[in-house]
Scaffold this active site. Structure first.
Site, PDB file in Angstrom:
ATOM      1  N   GLN A 256       0.630  -1.416   0.437  1.00 44.81           N
ATOM      2  CA  GLN A 256       0.022   0.150   0.154  1.00 44.81           C
ATOM      3  C   GLN A 256       0.815   1.369   0.172  1.00 44.81           C
ATOM      4  OE1 GLN A 256      -3.458  -0.311  -0.623  1.00 44.81           O
ATOM      5  NE2 GLN A 256      -2.131  -2.467  -0.725  1.00 44.81           N
ATOM      6  N   HIS A 259       1.672   2.972  -3.447  1.00 45.25           N
ATOM      7  CA  HIS A 259       1.085   3.897  -3.827  1.00 45.25           C
ATOM      8  C   HIS A 259       0.440   5.086  -4.275  1.00 45.25           C
ATOM      9  CE1 HIS A 259      -2.734   0.550  -5.301  1.00 45.25           C
ATOM     10  NE2 HIS A 259      -2.108   0.029  -4.405  1.00 45.25           N
ATOM     11  N   GLU A 323      -8.993   0.699   5.173  1.00 43.37           N
ATOM     12  CA  GLU A 323      -9.432   0.346   4.100  1.00 43.37           C
ATOM     13  C   GLU A 323      -8.807  -1.228   3.957  1.00 43.37           C
ATOM     14  OE1 GLU A 323      -8.283   1.321  -0.474  1.00 43.37           O
ATOM     15  OE2 GLU A 323      -6.442   2.315   0.617  1.00 43.37           O
ATOM     16  N   HIS A 324      -7.589  -1.559   4.841  1.00 41.13           N
ATOM     17  CA  HIS A 324      -7.683  -3.099   4.392  1.00 41.13           C
ATOM     18  C   HIS A 324      -6.768  -3.119   5.101  1.00 41.13           C
ATOM     19  CE1 HIS A 324      -6.816  -1.396   0.266  1.00 41.13           C
ATOM     20  NE2 HIS A 324      -7.571  -2.042   0.299  1.00 41.13           N
ATOM     21  N   ASP A 357      -7.028  -6.998  -4.335  1.00 37.70           N
ATOM     22  CA  ASP A 357      -6.894  -5.775  -5.494  1.00 37.70           C
ATOM     23  C   ASP A 357      -6.803  -6.420  -6.122  1.00 37.70           C
ATOM     24  OD1 ASP A 357      -6.323  -3.452  -3.714  1.00 37.70           O
ATOM     25  OD2 ASP A 357      -3.871  -4.096  -4.172  1.00 37.70           O
ATOM     26  N   HIS A 416     -51.918  17.816   2.618  1.00 38.42           N
ATOM     27  CA  HIS A 416     -51.970  16.696   2.954  1.00 38.42           C
ATOM     28  C   HIS A 416     -52.994  15.741   3.436  1.00 38.42           C
ATOM     29  CE1 HIS A 416     -47.208  17.654   2.307  1.00 38.42           C
ATOM     30  NE2 HIS A 416     -47.075  15.930   2.003  1.00 38.42           N
TER      31      HIS A 416
END
Length: 432
Positions: A256, A259, A323-324, A357, A416
């Site tokens: 990661q 990235h 995230e992971h 992934d 209404h």
């Protein structure tokens, strides 16, 4: 890289400060994106082409902005056989995983005699943003387009930054059945999908990750179109004991970190000696990676090692809401089942996050920046809409009508109330 000791008196405060550090985009991104969106909204395709020339240094015309069917075929043919095989393998698994998510329509009559239910229908047109700045991402094509295809979306329009069209990206598009591809990127591509620009017709929803400009554009355009999420820098937490190979865990953390310099990689372990071995392995691996510069910046500025009893890891993970998460342990479910906030969880010593992934079948478009507290990863539900169905007959309306009128009057909404009471007082047309 920061080191934290769970037993330290100031752990809670220092760890909280670490999690609150800004990993977002510079302030000037928003101002630039506002200008781009307005220019595209008023200038259409010519504005998109001008911005592409300015930002990407690529000259396009109305005739060349779209990727042709021949180019898609040629790109797929240029892709090596092993990559084509892997793309087909991944697509089949992604398709099978997401097909299982398909919800069912429902219809029933309740005790009052009211017919109730819902039905699911696919979104009509979806735009898929596929990044192209740092690398080619055929997996992004598959993870976004295949679920849309499974959901039954009529039109999938893909945009990707101009320049060299990576053959693997085109091969993935072909595998996913995407035939509409535009060679534009950045905020201008998002604006073109939202507003329409010449031959680029507007879509109903935009999905897919991108850089800070793409994310800011999606945020600004929410409401004009739907969006999947606001993607932030990648994140991983690895929970590991000393029975792991330190080099394996280092590779997982770097998977990661590579990235983005703003990515975050965190190790939780109960063994200081093992932590030191992993840190040494990270440093050694950084020297061998082509992505080492970005990964080193990420590890230096946003990486962390937490020494803590492993039983404390679920609570720490919930605080991070990453995230992971990997549980590189025997019997990982003992701890993972206690985790509430995580985008995706990978169990055991032989399930690195990289499997998710690419080929596990689950989606790799996941919540970041602690959004796992309230959001799920991309799924078939992102490409479907649920419509409620209600039907009353005379008997059931006689039960529901008075309560409807009473609540409407309580809220100060006389029309209404009238729309209910007028039916209670009058006769139905069919009664003559």
């Amino acid at each position: 890289m920061r080191r934290f000791d769970f037993s330290a008196p100031d752990f809670a405060a220092t760890f909280k400060a670490f999690l609150e550090e800004d990993r977002g985009s510079p302030a000037d991104v928003e101002a630039s994106v506002v200008q781009v969106l307005e220019v595209v909204k008023t200038g259409g395709l010519q504005a998109v082409l001008d911005l592409t020339r300015k930002f990407d240094r690529v000259d396009l015309t109305e005739q060349t902005v779209r990727v042709t069917a021949e180019e898609i075929e040629a790109g797929a043919a240029q892709t090596s056989a092993d990559v084509r095989e892997a793309i087909a393998f991944a697509a089949a698994r992604i398709r099978a995983y997401h097909a299982r998510q398909r919800p069912a329509d429902q219809a029933w009559t309740d005790e009052a005699g009211v017919e109730l239910g819902w039905r699911w229908t696919p979104i009509e047109a979806v735009g898929v943003y596929v990044p192209g700045g740092r690398a080619a991402y055929p997996s992004t094509v598959l993870m976004n387009a295949v679920p849309a295809q499974v959901a039954g979306v009529d039109r999938i329009a893909m945009v990707t930054p101009p320049g060299k069209l990576q053959p693997a990206v085109l091969a993935a598009a072909k595998e996913a059945g995407v035939t509409e591809i535009w060679r534009i990127g950045g905020a201008q591509a998002v604006a073109a999908l939202a507003y329409g620009a010449g031959p680029i017709q507007s879509v109903d929803k935009i999905v897919g990750p991108g850089n800070a400009y793409v994310t800011a554009a999606k945020r600004r355009l929410y409401g004009v179109v739907g969006i999947d999420a606001l993607a932030g820098p990648s994140e991983i937490v690895v929970v590991a004991d000393n029975r792991n190979n330190p080099d394996w865990i280092a590779a997982d953390l770097l998977s990661q970190a590579e990235h983005d310099p703003a990515a975050q990689s965190i190790l939780i372990t109960d063994d200081p000696a093992f932590a030191a071995a992993v840190e040494a392995a990270v440093i050694a691996r950084l020297k061998t990676l082509a992505t080492g510069e970005d990964a080193a910046a990420s590890w230096r500025d946003h990486g962390a090692v937490i020494i803590a009893p492993l039983d404390e890891s679920p609570a720490l993970i919930d605080a991070i809401a990453p995230e992971h998460v990997e549980f590189a342990l025997d019997n990982p479910e003992r701890l993972s089942d206690r985790v509430r906030h995580a985008g995706a969880i990978f169990l055991g010593r032989l399930t690195p996050e990289a499997i998710g992934d690419y080929v596990a079948g689950s989606n790799h478009v996941l919540p970041t920046s602690r959004a796992a507290r309230f959001q799920s990863g991309l799924s078939i539900y992102d490409f479907l809409k649920r419509t409620s169905i209600v039907k009353c007959d005379a008997a059931s309306f006689a039960i529901l009508g008075p309560h409807t009128a009473a609540l409407a009057r309580a809220e100060g909404l006389p029309a209404h109330a009238l729309s209910a009471s007028i039916r209670l007082l009058g006769r139905l047309p069919s009664q003559g």
